[in-house]
Scaffold this active site. Structure first.
Site, PDB file in Angstrom:
ATOM      1  N   HIS A  23      57.756  76.570  24.342  1.00  0.00           N
ATOM      2  CA  HIS A  23      58.518  77.266  23.502  1.00  0.00           C
ATOM      3  C   HIS A  23      57.723  78.634  23.256  1.00  0.00           C
ATOM      4  O   HIS A  23      58.061  79.657  23.342  1.00  0.00           O
ATOM      5  CB  HIS A  23      59.101  76.868  22.274  1.00  0.00           C
ATOM      6  CG  HIS A  23      59.721  75.604  22.324  1.00  0.00           C
ATOM      7  ND1 HIS A  23      61.223  75.692  22.925  1.00  0.00           N
ATOM      8  CD2 HIS A  23      59.570  74.286  22.161  1.00  0.00           C
ATOM      9  CE1 HIS A  23      61.671  74.610  22.733  1.00  0.00           C
ATOM     10  NE2 HIS A  23      60.753  73.768  22.770  1.00  0.00           N
TER      11      HIS A  23
HETATM   12  O1  RIB Z   1      61.513  74.237  17.949  1.00  0.00           O
HETATM   13  C1  RIB Z   1      60.146  74.712  18.802  1.00  0.00           C
HETATM   14  C2  RIB Z   1      59.185  75.207  17.743  1.00  0.00           C
HETATM   15  O2  RIB Z   1      58.903  74.205  16.745  1.00  0.00           O
HETATM   16  C3  RIB Z   1      57.957  75.573  18.342  1.00  0.00           C
HETATM   17  O3  RIB Z   1      57.159  76.617  17.615  1.00  0.00           O
HETATM   18  C4  RIB Z   1      57.067  74.297  18.368  1.00  0.00           C
HETATM   19  O4  RIB Z   1      55.697  74.555  18.166  1.00  0.00           O
HETATM   20  C5  RIB Z   1      57.512  73.825  16.861  1.00  0.00           C
HETATM   21  O5  RIB Z   1      56.664  74.308  15.809  1.00  0.00           O
END
Ligand code: RIB
Ligand code: CA
Length: 327
Positions: free
Chosen positions: A255
């Protein structure tokens, strides 16, 4: 006296950035990418994937791994302005960075307050991008402390939300859900936002093959990050219910690097300006980022740029090459 600061490796033509993060396996990859392509003026930790003590230690470990010992790392908020404190330890483990052998960071914590640092640095260095890849608590507190920074920064490139599905609930993505009040204040602040939501970041998946490519580079950073992927991709396979050799084929979404690439490699993306509101109440929709997609509503002048697609193969290659080039 100006507090104009330059990162230790300031390179002409690179964005000046502050990374606000809750490391977190994918946060580490975002920090590594920023180390290769940005001038990092500071790293601020926030509670999220784990307690603030862990996310801060993990940010220091990331600074060690990518040779950022001269970049200030500062501890931020330990509790959200609102919302749920659930560290989803299953995704990132008890330490927030399970997988590799636990390290004691060499990089020392900067004792200044992270929110003060955000405000002061954004005030005295016009044109900074804040790369926000955790809950938005620190960013919201900085805007509360001095609203003028909204017009001094170039913008906020964030991983958060979604215009389709959630992950922590059917409606909400974790970073937003963890502190909906903070997210609402940031989205409504008027700051220019590049939003990398789950509908975008779920396109950038990595499998066991990606870990193998990192292992073949044989640097401390690539080995450490390969072990992060082994753990993180292993969790993705587990929740997908896939075992045996096929487990290595399951894609795990990377992500947070998307929020860096949206700045450093915009050619990889398509995007759309949209009106986006954060749900701060709601039984089933708390933390949802509601995008106004009504065709008769014109949001072409919105300050919120929603990233829609990413060239995932190119993005993965850029990440691998950043480790090769850092050798
Ligand atoms: O939903 C994904 C996010 O949540 C990313 O930033 C991961 O590191 C968690 O923090
Ligand atoms: Ca994160």
């Amino acid at each position: 006296m100006s507090n104009q600061i330059q990162s230790q490796n300031s390179v002409q033509g690179r964005h000046n950035v502050i990374i606000d993060c809750d490391p977190g396996h994918d946060d580490v990859f975002a920090i590594g990418l920023a180390a290769s392509f940005c001038n990092i003026l500071g790293i601020t930790s926030v509670v999220g994937n784990s307690i603030i003590e862990n996310t801060t230690t993990n940010a220091l470990i990331a600074a060690d791994v990518f040779g950022l010992q001269n970049v200030p790392v500062l501890m931020g908020a330990k509790t959200p302005l609102s919302g749920n404190v659930d560290h989803v330890t299953q995704a990132h483990g008890a330490s927030g960075l399970d997988g590799p052998a636990r390290r004691t960071p060499r990089t020392k914590l900067d004792s200044r307050d992270a929110v003060d640092f955000l405000v002061e640095t954004c005030r005295s260095n016009e044109g900074i991008w804040i790369i926000a890849i955790g809950p938005l608590t620190n960013v919201a507190l900085a805007i509360r402390a001095d609203r003028t920074i909204v017009n001094k920064i170039a913008g906020i490139s964030l991983m958060g939300g979604s215009i389709t599905h959630g992950n922590v609930t059917a409606a909400a993505e974790y970073n937003i859900w963890f502190d909906p009040q903070a997210a609402s204040e940031v989205f409504d602040s008027g700051a220019r936002i590049k939003m990398c939501g789950l509908d975008l970041t779920d396109q950038l998946t990595v499998t066991g093959k990606f870990a193998s490519e990192l292992k073949a580079i044989s640097t401390d950073a690539s080995q450490f990050c390969a072990e992060l992927i082994d753990y993180y991709q292993g969790y993705a396979a587990k929740i997908a219910g896939v075992t045996g050799p096929d487990a290595l084929l399951v894609g795990a979404p990377l992500h947070d690097p998307c929020a860096v690439l949206a700045l450093t490699h915009p050619e990889l993306f398509t995007s759309e300006r949209m009106g986006v509101k954060v749900e701060t109440t709601g039984t089933h929709t708390l933390g949802m980022t509601l995008a106004d997609t009504r065709p008769w509503e014109n949001h072409s002048d919105s300050v919120i740029e929603v990233m829609r697609t990413i060239e995932a193969n190119e993005a993965r290659q850029i990440i691998v090459n950043s480790f090769k080039n850092a050798k």
